[in-house]
Write a protein that holds these residues in place. Sequence first.
Motif, PDB file in Angstrom:
ATOM      1  N   ASN A  17      36.837  58.236  52.726  1.00 25.92           N
ATOM      2  CA  ASN A  17      37.471  58.317  54.057  1.00 25.92           C
ATOM      3  C   ASN A  17      38.760  59.141  54.034  1.00 25.92           C
ATOM      4  OD1 ASN A  17      39.904  56.539  53.776  1.00 25.92           O
ATOM      5  ND2 ASN A  17      38.345  55.058  53.267  1.00 25.92           N
ATOM      6  N   SER A  59      47.153  50.659  53.226  1.00 24.87           N
ATOM      7  CA  SER A  59      46.680  49.836  54.344  1.00 24.87           C
ATOM      8  C   SER A  59      47.795  49.729  55.371  1.00 24.87           C
ATOM      9  CB  SER A  59      46.322  48.433  53.854  1.00 24.87           C
ATOM     10  OG  SER A  59      45.391  48.475  52.796  1.00 24.87           O
ATOM     11  N   SER A  86      32.524  52.477  58.212  1.00 25.80           N
ATOM     12  CA  SER A  86      32.771  52.024  56.830  1.00 25.80           C
ATOM     13  C   SER A  86      33.661  50.784  56.752  1.00 25.80           C
ATOM     14  CB  SER A  86      33.405  53.163  56.017  1.00 25.80           C
ATOM     15  OG  SER A  86      34.565  53.646  56.691  1.00 25.80           O
ATOM     16  N   SER A 109      40.621  45.306  50.376  1.00 27.67           N
ATOM     17  CA  SER A 109      41.193  45.575  51.701  1.00 27.67           C
ATOM     18  C   SER A 109      42.359  44.663  52.066  1.00 27.67           C
ATOM     19  CB  SER A 109      40.106  45.382  52.766  1.00 27.67           C
ATOM     20  OG  SER A 109      40.676  45.209  54.052  1.00 27.67           O
ATOM     21  N   ALA A 110      43.278  45.207  52.883  1.00 21.96           N
ATOM     22  CA  ALA A 110      44.321  44.383  53.514  1.00 21.96           C
ATOM     23  C   ALA A 110      44.224  44.508  55.036  1.00 21.96           C
ATOM     24  CB  ALA A 110      45.703  44.820  53.025  1.00 21.96           C
ATOM     25  N   THR A 111      44.126  45.750  55.538  1.00 20.28           N
ATOM     26  CA  THR A 111      44.081  45.923  56.997  1.00 20.28           C
ATOM     27  C   THR A 111      42.847  45.266  57.604  1.00 20.28           C
ATOM     28  OG1 THR A 111      45.191  48.068  56.810  1.00 20.28           O
ATOM     29  CG2 THR A 111      43.998  47.630  58.858  1.00 20.28           C
ATOM     30  N   SER A 112      41.669  45.578  57.058  1.00 20.43           N
ATOM     31  CA  SER A 112      40.416  45.124  57.675  1.00 20.43           C
ATOM     32  C   SER A 112      40.234  43.623  57.519  1.00 20.43           C
ATOM     33  CB  SER A 112      39.229  45.874  57.065  1.00 20.43           C
ATOM     34  OG  SER A 112      39.496  47.263  57.125  1.00 20.43           O
TER      35      SER A 112
HETATM   36  C1  LIG Z   1      38.205  53.436  57.181  1.00 20.23           C
HETATM   37  C2  LIG Z   1      38.583  52.824  56.064  1.00 20.23           C
HETATM   38  O1  LIG Z   1      39.861  52.400  56.016  1.00 20.23           O
HETATM   39  C3  LIG Z   1      40.401  51.779  54.904  1.00 20.23           C
HETATM   40  C4  LIG Z   1      40.681  50.391  55.048  1.00 20.23           C
HETATM   41  C5  LIG Z   1      41.805  49.851  54.459  1.00 20.23           C
HETATM   42  C6  LIG Z   1      42.024  48.366  54.522  1.00 20.23           C
HETATM   43  O2  LIG Z   1      41.176  47.680  55.132  1.00 20.23           O
HETATM   44  O3  LIG Z   1      43.049  47.910  53.967  1.00 20.23           O
HETATM   45  C7  LIG Z   1      42.739  50.673  53.805  1.00 20.23           C
HETATM   46  C8  LIG Z   1      42.534  52.026  53.667  1.00 20.23           C
HETATM   47  C9  LIG Z   1      41.254  52.660  54.088  1.00 20.23           C
HETATM   48  O4  LIG Z   1      40.475  52.979  52.948  1.00 20.23           O
HETATM   49  C10 LIG Z   1      37.628  52.600  54.980  1.00 20.23           C
HETATM   50  O5  LIG Z   1      37.916  51.952  53.950  1.00 20.23           O
HETATM   51  O6  LIG Z   1      36.501  53.109  55.166  1.00 20.23           O
END
Ligand SMILES: C=C(O[C@@H]1C=C(C(=O)O)C=C[C@H]1O)C(=O)O
Length: 288
Positions: A17, A59, A86, A109-112
Amino acid sequence: MSRKMDIIRIGEIDYTNVWPILYHFPKKEYENQIQFVSEVPTKLNHALSNGELDMAPISSFAYAESFQEYVLFPDLSVSSFGKVNSILLFHKKPIEEIANLRIALTTASATSVNLLKIIIHKFYGGNPQYFYAEPNLENMLKKADAALLIGDDAIQAKWMNSKYEVTDLGELWTDLTNSWMTFAVWAVRKDIVKEKPKLVQQIFRLLQESKERGLKDRKKMLSEAQARIGGSKSFWEKYFSELSHDFGQFQKNGLKLYYQYARDMKLISEQVPIQMWTNRESPEIIKY
Ligand SMILES: C=C(O[C@@H]1C=C(C(=O)O)C=C[C@H]1O)C(=O)O
């Protein structure tokens, strides 16, 4: 990993990404001045906050946790309005039916992870049992009713999937809020801006040029994504075109809403100012 005085350490997300920003960066030419460290987002988040990196795409949730230490580069992010393709929740039953059951969260992950907590709590009234697990879908779903994957882990799991329902969290966020979602921002430690302002400025320019080339010349990037991750050329064309790497007012508005909901749920403790790097002395601070 201590920094040699003349080297700047830059994080790189170990997923495709971020390729539209970094694929055309002249790494070889600057190998004596810049050290790139490629890791999953949570590893970059920790490395930047403890000073092992000087700047990185991190993130957006991690920026909120350590905003006092960082400024953000303009016009660089990993964002989407609608499908992101993704950030995927794999679930055994409709979301309404798993909203109080067990949900496995990728350790990458932290954001998602926190976006999912906001969506489940705020929009489904759920209070599930969350637990972290390595990003292996089958192993995660041995002990859970749903599992969150991000990045190329999510892309490849979806290609292999025929058993589970799949929800794109970028699409769901936009359906629910009519807002952009910014998953990653480009954070720069304030101490490196003070110590090496000219080098930071030069890197920003190089990143912008690399992003512009990534928009114009995708051929090599598409075939390398196919070779390394799999999938078709048309998948990658759609993937890279539905992602946005801009960070303008629309993306900032969506990020402010995400931070507001995170604060409502006490996932972050403070109101988070979006502090932008500028060539001027003090970073411009945007309060919301
Ligand atoms: C779109 C994306 O965003 C991501 C999600 C992240 C998270 O959830 O912390 C951090 C950076 C990115 O890699 C992905 O992973 O496909």
